[in-house]
Write a protein that holds these residues in place. Structure first.
Motif, PDB file in Angstrom:
ATOM      1  N   GLU A   1       0.874  -0.832   0.106  1.00  0.00           N
ATOM      2  CA  GLU A   1      -0.214  -0.197  -0.064  1.00  0.00           C
ATOM      3  C   GLU A   1       0.411   1.102   0.039  1.00  0.00           C
ATOM      4  N   THR A   2       0.149   1.669  -1.008  1.00  0.00           N
ATOM      5  CA  THR A   2       1.177   3.565  -1.646  1.00  0.00           C
ATOM      6  C   THR A   2       1.083   4.125   0.506  1.00  0.00           C
ATOM      7  N   LYS A   3       1.985   5.702   0.954  1.00  0.00           N
ATOM      8  CA  LYS A   3       1.587   5.923   1.800  1.00  0.00           C
ATOM      9  C   LYS A   3       0.275   7.095   1.669  1.00  0.00           C
ATOM     10  N   GLU A   4      -0.087   7.592  -0.633  1.00  0.00           N
ATOM     11  CA  GLU A   4      -0.748   8.334  -0.832  1.00  0.00           C
ATOM     12  C   GLU A   4      -1.878   7.843  -0.507  1.00  0.00           C
ATOM     13  N   ASP A   5      -2.224   6.142  -1.312  1.00  0.00           N
ATOM     14  CA  ASP A   5      -3.275   6.010  -1.045  1.00  0.00           C
ATOM     15  C   ASP A   5      -3.611   5.214   0.626  1.00  0.00           C
ATOM     16  N   PHE A   6      -3.072   5.325   1.238  1.00  0.00           N
ATOM     17  CA  PHE A   6      -3.469   4.965   2.598  1.00  0.00           C
ATOM     18  C   PHE A   6      -4.467   6.083   3.609  1.00  0.00           C
ATOM     19  N   LYS A   7      -3.298   7.023   2.665  1.00  0.00           N
ATOM     20  CA  LYS A   7      -3.842   8.435   3.136  1.00  0.00           C
ATOM     21  C   LYS A   7      -5.557   8.375   3.234  1.00  0.00           C
ATOM     22  N   ARG A   8      -5.245   8.534   1.570  1.00  0.00           N
ATOM     23  CA  ARG A   8      -6.947   8.969   1.668  1.00  0.00           C
ATOM     24  C   ARG A   8      -7.460   8.044   1.465  1.00  0.00           C
ATOM     25  N   PHE A   9      -7.839   6.157   2.193  1.00  0.00           N
ATOM     26  CA  PHE A   9      -8.704   4.961   2.686  1.00  0.00           C
ATOM     27  C   PHE A   9      -8.796   5.639   3.648  1.00  0.00           C
ATOM     28  N   THR A  10      -8.153   5.987   5.050  1.00  0.00           N
ATOM     29  CA  THR A  10      -8.212   6.757   6.055  1.00  0.00           C
ATOM     30  C   THR A  10      -9.181   7.783   6.101  1.00  0.00           C
ATOM     31  N   ALA A  11      -8.691   8.863   5.188  1.00  0.00           N
ATOM     32  CA  ALA A  11      -9.687   9.820   5.150  1.00  0.00           C
ATOM     33  C   ALA A  11     -11.252   9.381   4.613  1.00  0.00           C
ATOM     34  N   MET A  12     -11.575   8.095   4.208  1.00  0.00           N
ATOM     35  CA  MET A  12     -12.448   7.639   3.431  1.00  0.00           C
ATOM     36  C   MET A  12     -13.108   7.362   4.562  1.00  0.00           C
ATOM     37  N   CYS A  13     -12.633   6.374   5.651  1.00  0.00           N
ATOM     38  CA  CYS A  13     -12.370   5.645   6.105  1.00  0.00           C
ATOM     39  C   CYS A  13     -13.368   6.587   7.925  1.00  0.00           C
TER      40      CYS A  13
END
Length: 199
Positions: free
Chosen positions: A172-184
């Motif tokens: 998982e890239t940091k950018e993708d995980f940041k987006r996922f965290t925001a979605m959560c």
């Protein structure tokens, strides 16, 4: 909408026999995670205040339990799964393969227009993603529909009591995980509903 799901008889019966304070608390927690919270916040506060000021008056408790049961029934009829109010979505940074010893498992999550697809397993994240891609494509072909995948996430997960803990993997890239965290953060019920079968 993925955060909605029809109610079950066991949930309805549970409402009738739950302590009124517990029922009020669970309903408040659930609604606080929805867009509808503002519409119900005043009523929830009024019930809490009335219960506090009435001491242990059984008539007041019974009336409020009846009102709460009616509200929960109405929410279920709208398609909401109130059992999700008991669960917590916990996002905890990144982990590596060493977390297998802590009880974590690999999961790949694809987020579509209206659906969340996931596949957990022992294989590495890339292999799991390939298997999930094939499953999603097979379902789309069977239904003769196009499925659009908007986001893909390669995570570690563990269920601990009422918590679903999700962490990023090395894939998982940091950018993708940041987006996922925001979605959560924005809609935890959507993710909890889509991942309800993740055990």
């Amino acid at each position: 909408m993925a955060e909605k799901k029809s109610g079950h008889l066991a949930d309805i019966l549970s409402d009738r026999f739950s302590d009124v304070w517990k029922l009020l608390s669970e309903t408040t927690i659930f609604l606080s995670r929805t867009k509808e919270f503002d519409a119900y916040e005043g009523q929830l506060r009024a019930w809490r205040s009335e219960l506090q000021s009435s001491g242990r008056n059984p008539e007041v408790a019974q009336r409020i339990r009846s009102d709460l049961t009616g509200l929960r029934k109405s929410l279920r009829l709208q398609g909401y799964d109130l059992s999700l109010g008991k669960q917590n979505l916990v996002i905890e940074g990144f982990r590596n393969d060493a977390c297998l010893g802590e009880g974590f498992r690999r999961v790949v999550i694809f987020i579509g227009d209206n659906t969340i697809f996931f596949l957990a397993g022992e294989d590495n994240h890339i292999a799991l993603a390939e298997y999930l891609e094939a499953q999603v494509q097979a379902q789309a072909n069977a239904r003769k529909q196009q499925v659009r995948i908007l986001d893909r996430h390669y995570l570690w997960y563990r269920r601990q009591g009422q918590d679903l803990i999700l962490s990023g993997s090395d894939t998982e890239t940091k950018e993708d995980f940041k987006r996922f965290t925001a979605m959560c953060d924005a809609n935890s019920l959507l993710l909890l509903s889509g991942l309800k079968g993740l055990r």
